[in-house]
Design a protein around this motif. Sequence first.
Motif, PDB file in Angstrom:
ATOM      1  N   LEU A  16       0.824  -1.202   0.000  1.00  0.00           N
ATOM      2  CA  LEU A  16       0.000   0.000   0.000  1.00  0.00           C
ATOM      3  C   LEU A  16       0.860   1.255   0.000  1.00  0.00           C
ATOM      4  CD1 LEU A  16      -2.871  -0.929   2.500  1.00  0.00           C
ATOM      5  CD2 LEU A  16      -3.015  -0.720   0.018  1.00  0.00           C
ATOM      6  N   TRP A  17       2.039   1.193   0.620  1.00  0.00           N
ATOM      7  CA  TRP A  17       2.932   2.352   0.668  1.00  0.00           C
ATOM      8  C   TRP A  17       3.566   2.644  -0.684  1.00  0.00           C
ATOM      9  CZ3 TRP A  17       1.773   4.965   4.685  1.00  0.00           C
ATOM     10  CH2 TRP A  17       1.433   4.327   5.890  1.00  0.00           C
ATOM     11  N   ARG A  18       3.460   1.697  -1.616  1.00  0.00           N
ATOM     12  CA  ARG A  18       3.995   1.901  -2.964  1.00  0.00           C
ATOM     13  C   ARG A  18       2.879   1.988  -3.999  1.00  0.00           C
ATOM     14  NH1 ARG A  18       8.327  -2.647  -4.063  1.00  0.00           N
ATOM     15  NH2 ARG A  18       8.529  -1.410  -5.967  1.00  0.00           N
ATOM     16  N   ASN A  19       1.643   1.894  -3.524  1.00  0.00           N
ATOM     17  CA  ASN A  19       0.485   1.976  -4.417  1.00  0.00           C
ATOM     18  C   ASN A  19       0.102   3.449  -4.587  1.00  0.00           C
ATOM     19  OD1 ASN A  19      -2.140   1.995  -5.539  1.00  0.00           O
ATOM     20  ND2 ASN A  19      -2.589  -0.022  -4.674  1.00  0.00           N
ATOM     21  N   LYS A  20       0.508   4.056  -5.688  1.00  0.00           N
ATOM     22  CA  LYS A  20       0.306   5.489  -5.891  1.00  0.00           C
ATOM     23  C   LYS A  20      -1.181   5.850  -5.928  1.00  0.00           C
ATOM     24  CE  LYS A  20       4.670   6.260  -8.319  1.00  0.00           C
ATOM     25  NZ  LYS A  20       5.316   6.729  -9.569  1.00  0.00           N
ATOM     26  N   ASN A  21      -1.989   4.985  -6.501  1.00  0.00           N
ATOM     27  CA  ASN A  21      -3.423   5.275  -6.564  1.00  0.00           C
ATOM     28  C   ASN A  21      -4.016   5.394  -5.162  1.00  0.00           C
ATOM     29  OD1 ASN A  21      -3.597   5.227  -9.414  1.00  0.00           O
ATOM     30  ND2 ASN A  21      -3.625   2.988  -9.373  1.00  0.00           N
ATOM     31  N   PHE A  22      -3.671   4.449  -4.298  1.00  0.00           N
ATOM     32  CA  PHE A  22      -4.171   4.487  -2.924  1.00  0.00           C
ATOM     33  C   PHE A  22      -3.627   5.697  -2.183  1.00  0.00           C
ATOM     34  CE2 PHE A  22      -3.447   3.465   1.578  1.00  0.00           C
ATOM     35  CZ  PHE A  22      -4.761   3.323   1.997  1.00  0.00           C
ATOM     36  N   LEU A  23      -2.334   5.978  -2.346  1.00  0.00           N
ATOM     37  CA  LEU A  23      -1.712   7.084  -1.619  1.00  0.00           C
ATOM     38  C   LEU A  23      -2.298   8.429  -2.028  1.00  0.00           C
ATOM     39  CD1 LEU A  23       2.037   5.959  -1.564  1.00  0.00           C
ATOM     40  CD2 LEU A  23       0.376   5.875   0.311  1.00  0.00           C
ATOM     41  N   PHE A  24      -2.549   8.626  -3.312  1.00  0.00           N
ATOM     42  CA  PHE A  24      -3.162   9.883  -3.754  1.00  0.00           C
ATOM     43  C   PHE A  24      -4.573  10.028  -3.190  1.00  0.00           C
ATOM     44  CE2 PHE A  24      -0.032  10.224  -7.341  1.00  0.00           C
ATOM     45  CZ  PHE A  24       0.387  11.518  -7.054  1.00  0.00           C
ATOM     46  N   LEU A  25      -5.332   8.929  -3.222  1.00  0.00           N
ATOM     47  CA  LEU A  25      -6.700   8.983  -2.715  1.00  0.00           C
ATOM     48  C   LEU A  25      -6.708   9.164  -1.204  1.00  0.00           C
ATOM     49  CD1 LEU A  25      -9.515   8.886  -3.859  1.00  0.00           C
ATOM     50  CD2 LEU A  25      -9.533   6.405  -3.541  1.00  0.00           C
ATOM     51  N   TRP A  26      -5.826   8.466  -0.527  1.00  0.00           N
ATOM     52  CA  TRP A  26      -5.712   8.576   0.932  1.00  0.00           C
ATOM     53  C   TRP A  26      -5.252   9.974   1.334  1.00  0.00           C
ATOM     54  CZ3 TRP A  26      -1.408   6.003   4.338  1.00  0.00           C
ATOM     55  CH2 TRP A  26      -1.774   6.085   5.688  1.00  0.00           C
ATOM     56  N   SER A 136     -16.356   2.295  -3.515  1.00  0.00           N
ATOM     57  CA  SER A 136     -16.532   1.351  -4.622  1.00  0.00           C
ATOM     58  C   SER A 136     -15.272   1.201  -5.455  1.00  0.00           C
ATOM     59  CB  SER A 136     -17.695   1.819  -5.512  1.00  0.00           C
ATOM     60  OG  SER A 136     -18.903   1.910  -4.772  1.00  0.00           O
ATOM     61  N   ALA A 137     -14.447   2.248  -5.503  1.00  0.00           N
ATOM     62  CA  ALA A 137     -13.211   2.187  -6.288  1.00  0.00           C
ATOM     63  C   ALA A 137     -12.089   1.454  -5.562  1.00  0.00           C
ATOM     64  CB  ALA A 137     -12.749   3.608  -6.641  1.00  0.00           C
ATOM     65  N   MET A 138     -12.191   1.360  -4.250  1.00  0.00           N
ATOM     66  CA  MET A 138     -11.094   0.780  -3.473  1.00  0.00           C
ATOM     67  C   MET A 138     -10.725  -0.634  -3.930  1.00  0.00           C
ATOM     68  SD  MET A 138      -9.001   1.959  -1.266  1.00  0.00           S
ATOM     69  CE  MET A 138      -9.953   3.403  -0.798  1.00  0.00           C
ATOM     70  N   PRO A 139     -11.709  -1.536  -4.194  1.00  0.00           N
ATOM     71  CA  PRO A 139     -11.318  -2.871  -4.661  1.00  0.00           C
ATOM     72  C   PRO A 139     -10.656  -2.851  -6.029  1.00  0.00           C
ATOM     73  CG  PRO A 139     -13.577  -2.870  -3.810  1.00  0.00           C
ATOM     74  CD  PRO A 139     -13.157  -1.442  -3.952  1.00  0.00           C
ATOM     75  N   GLN A 140     -10.778  -1.744  -6.757  1.00  0.00           N
ATOM     76  CA  GLN A 140     -10.167  -1.650  -8.079  1.00  0.00           C
ATOM     77  C   GLN A 140      -8.713  -1.184  -8.012  1.00  0.00           C
ATOM     78  OE1 GLN A 140     -13.948   0.669  -9.430  1.00  0.00           O
ATOM     79  NE2 GLN A 140     -12.980  -0.026 -11.293  1.00  0.00           N
ATOM     80  N   ILE A 141      -8.327  -0.557  -6.900  1.00  0.00           N
ATOM     81  CA  ILE A 141      -6.965  -0.019  -6.827  1.00  0.00           C
ATOM     82  C   ILE A 141      -6.091  -0.715  -5.791  1.00  0.00           C
ATOM     83  CG2 ILE A 141      -7.704   2.244  -7.673  1.00  0.00           C
ATOM     84  CD1 ILE A 141      -7.586   3.313  -4.868  1.00  0.00           C
TER      85      ILE A 141
END
Length: 411
Positions: A16-26, A136-141
């Motif tokens: 998760l710390w390298r998942n840019k999509n999650f980090l931007f959203l978070w 709803s987008a979370m399972p996609q990223i």
Amino acid sequence: MEINQVKLEKEVPVSLWRNKNFLFLWGGSTVQSIGLQMYILAVPLLIYSMTESALAMSTMRAIDFFPNIFLGIIAGVLVDRVNRKTMMRWTSLISIIASLGMILLLLSNTMQVWHLYILGFILSSAGYTFGNAQHSAMPQIVSKEQLTSANAKLSFVGTFIQTVGPGLAGMLLSILTTASVLSIYLVSLIILFICVQFVQVPEKERLKTKQAGSWRLEIKEGWNELFRNKTLLTPTIAIIFTNLAMSLVIGVLVFYAAEQLHASEKEIGLMFSISSLGGLLGALAVKPLRRKFNRGRIFTGFFLVDVVAMVLLSLANTWWLLGISLAIRTFSTVISNIIYLAIRQEVTPNHMLGRVAGTASMFMKLMLPLGLFIAGIWAEWLPVPPLFLFSAVIFLALFIWLSRHPFRKVE
């Protein structure tokens, strides 16, 4: 052997710390949450300064619930029809425009209470729809295995901000104008909007609008999916009655602390700060609990913790004991919510997640006005502590039901 090793490495999800999509959203959601604390405190105080009416303030509070109750399913259909990133982009932009409208009305000295009601409703509706789209987008990223951890991180930061946010907002309101404080909220929304631009939803996961589908059909599909999926329906029903039990407490808590325990405004604020600390601990505890127990057992077991919290609440005779009792309850709530959200994201087909989340949210929020009304009537004629015990009975009944239900074995 080398081929199998390469295949195994490909299956390992990115941290998760390298998942840019999650980090931007978070990151964007975190900044927006800080700004939201400014809005939550500034607007009621603004209404009070304009009207000196408790009814006007409570009306604004009720408006915050309306989108969940009246627009939940509609928002869910939109989230499932439109690409989730597109929905987050437009709802954050609508929020920016509405908050800018508030600031301009204040600066021009033309603000009326009905302006706040309308713009507040727009902000609440856009915020609710954004939250649905993000959920709803979370399972996609993120991967399926990371959903619980991702929700825990979102919950931890959100709870932390709720702990320190009101104090920061109060300090800023004491030295800045209301328009300036609301400008901080506007800036946080702009940052969220910018962060959303960098979130990439994988092309293969994007949803296709059903050309032959109708609103009625799609709403019915979401409804049927919720009621057909027993793994999801069971905890949803439990949360419906949980909300009823907690609305009985929320409806009289401040009155009880101020009127019968003679707590000052500062002490009531500290009471809620103590309560929020329980949420922080809950967000941290999910991961180690998950290593030892399945999610059904965790969700079920914490209803017994709720029983303890409500009994202690009924026995509390000082504001700080109320705070400790609420902290135990908040600890349990955060853990249960993280578990529930992860289960809903996993067991619901992604193309229906918006509708299912909207339908579930509508049912869960319906109990809140009922509980608040019952609590208000109760406090007028009867002592308050037995009402807390009645909430404990509801939690105990839910624990007994779930402990005998197959849901307890859900991994």
